[in-house]
Enzyme design. Structure first.
Site: not given
Length: 510
Positions: A264, A330, A380
């Site tokens: 990330e 995301k 994440c």
């Protein structure tokens, strides 16, 4: 407890809070999974004779200590890296723990009001209310399912339930098996012995039978997973950027895997900023992977002030040579870190978090197809939400054969957040029986197979490349099937129906 001396009552509250804190250890040391059953059983022992108000207080203390002791590392991100004054950071972590504990408080208060004094019905009621509390914590106000009780059972016999009922179902089973002996003990030693024997039989059978196989091998993939190990306070610093980007470029160039993954925000700059710093950097990466048999997934922020920013993963391969790179944005953003909740702008303004207000990506993102595999990125925190990852399994022909998690947990320093997150990823692999690749900034970078086993990993806080082989899997587990179509609603329906049936049946028999 009105008849008890005040100091005994206070001691009970302290002990229950200590049990909640003690349970948090199992989310790191999963081999100690029986400890969690004991902690929940002792909570049931103290809640069972309590009146609703007292039961709610016990549940609140247990739940708050559970979350607080397990997520104290949030202080590191808020204070050390976010710049929040220490007293305010402590208060923020405490407020979160107390708020999350309120769900268990409501569940325990309801249990004390609805229980009827019969072991099996009361144990089912306990498990259903426990499930409701965990569903609420995991879904309401964007959800905070970190430390959901089932994650501590990833190495326990109950893990065989993962492909059927997911992490919340495991938590409900844990609650049932923990409470049943305590509630049966009211009938005397014989009741306790029978209940303990039943629990032992269930755990023994689960361990002996092992998980059913719902997915099949779909070829192997050689992978190179990068761990950049850039300290969070250096990640966006101008004096450190050239060195970090140079290492990343070299690691990408030298990687030998069919698939190369960088974590990330491995490139921590927007495209326009990267162009200003090094005009040939991005074009060089594209040329590297679009003219080779290898493919790459690279974490980077995208967008602009006008169109909004996204926390994204870019995919490069020979298939993207004549078009835009693959892009995954995301979807499930972290409150305060990636989006600002209403009325909390003042709080985020106190912190020094770059790019702290992202836009959400599309709900049904396609997989990145490379090397004959359907690779499903998640970023994440997103791998905490199995019901959201399940959306990609709605159509089996397009279902992922490999999950790829890219993370930056450098925000939390050398804390228990790293192994906790690794075990969360392991649970996702168990639920879907699909392997999970993890490429992280500071750890834990590793390869997880479809049975949740870590087959290779890099030591945390080291810079390097992990080369490994993963077997892709094709197929759909029962959990993936029902969660893809209905999310967590079936689990909620089961919990509510159990409560209604238990209460109604007991009242009819009275």
């Amino acid at each position: 407890m009105k008849s008890a001396a005040p100091w005994i009552a206070r001691l009970e509250l302290s002990l229950v809070a200590a049990l909640g804190a003690l349970q948090s250890l199992v989310f790191v040391h999963t081999a100690a999974w029986p400890l969690q059953l004991l902690c929940v059983a002792l909570l049931a022992w103290r809640v069972q004779p309590a009146r609703p108000r007292r039961a709610a207080m016990l549940g609140w203390l247990y739940g708050s200590a559970w979350v607080g002791a397990g997520t104290w590392w949030l202080f590191v991100s808020l204070h050390r890296y976010g710049g929040l004054p220490a007293p305010l950071a402590v208060a923020a972590v405490a407020a979160l723990a107390l708020a999350m504990g309120a769900y268990l408080a409501l569940a325990m208060g309801l249990y004390a009001r609805l229980r009827r004094g019969r072991a099996l019905p009361d144990a089912l009621l306990w498990a259903a209310l426990w499930l409701l509390a965990e569903l609420a914590r995991g879904a309401l106000f964007t959800g905070f399912p970190w430390l959901a009780s089932g994650y501590a059972q990833v190495d326990a016999p109950l893990a065989v339930l993962a492909p059927w009922v997911g992490v919340y179902g495991i938590g409900a089973a844990l609650a049932l098996l923990s409470a049943l002996p305590v509630l049966a003990a009211r009938a005397g030693p014989r009741g306790l012995a029978l209940a303990l024997a039943g629990v032992a039989v269930v755990l023994g059978l689960a361990s002996a039978l092992g998980p059913a196989a719902f997915t099949l091998g779909h070829g192997t993939l050689r992978v190179s997973l990068l761990q950049t190990n850039v300290a969070q306070d250096e990640k966006f610093a101008a004096e450190h950027l050239p060195g970090a980007l140079a290492w990343l470029r070299q690691a990408l160039d030298q990687a030998r895997g069919d698939l190369v993954v960088a974590p990330e925000t491995a490139i921590p700059l927007l495209p326009s900023q990267l162009q200003d710093l090094d005009p040939g950097y991005w074009s060089g990466l594209r040329d590297r992977f679009e003219h080779s048999p290898q493919a790459a997934l690279i974490g980077a922020p995208l967008g602009s002030f006008e169109e909004g920013y996204t926390n994204s993963v870019l995919g490069l391969s020979s298939h993207t040579a004549d078009r835009e790179p693959y892009r995954y944005d995301k979807v499930h953003l972290v409150p305060f870190g990636e989006f600002i909740p209403p009325l909390f702008r003042w709080f985020t303004d106190l912190m020094q978090i770059p790019l702290g207000d992202f836009a959400r990506g599309p709900l049904n993102a396609p997989s990145f197809v490379a090397q004959g595999q359907r690779l499903a990125p998640n970023i994440c925190y997103e791998d905490l939400f199995g019901e959201e990852l399940a959306r990609r399994f709605r159509h089996p022909a397009h279902a992922p054969t490999v999950f790829v998690n890219v993370s930056n947990i450098g925000w939390f320093g050398p804390t228990v957040a790293l192994p906790q997150h690794l075990n969360i990823s392991r649970m996702r692999a168990l639920e879907f029986q699909v392997p999970m690749l993890r490429s992280t900034n500071t750890g834990v970078t590793g390869v997880i197979d479809e049975q949740g086993r870590v087959t290779a990993q890099l030591p945390p806080f080291t810079q390097g490349t992990l080369d490994g082989v993963v077997q892709a899997r094709e197929g759909v587990t029962p959990f993936a099937w029902w969660a893809a179509r209905a999310g967590l609603w079936p689990a909620l329906a089961v919990a509510l129906l159990t409560i209604v049936l238990v209460v109604a049946r007991v009242r009819r028999s009275e």
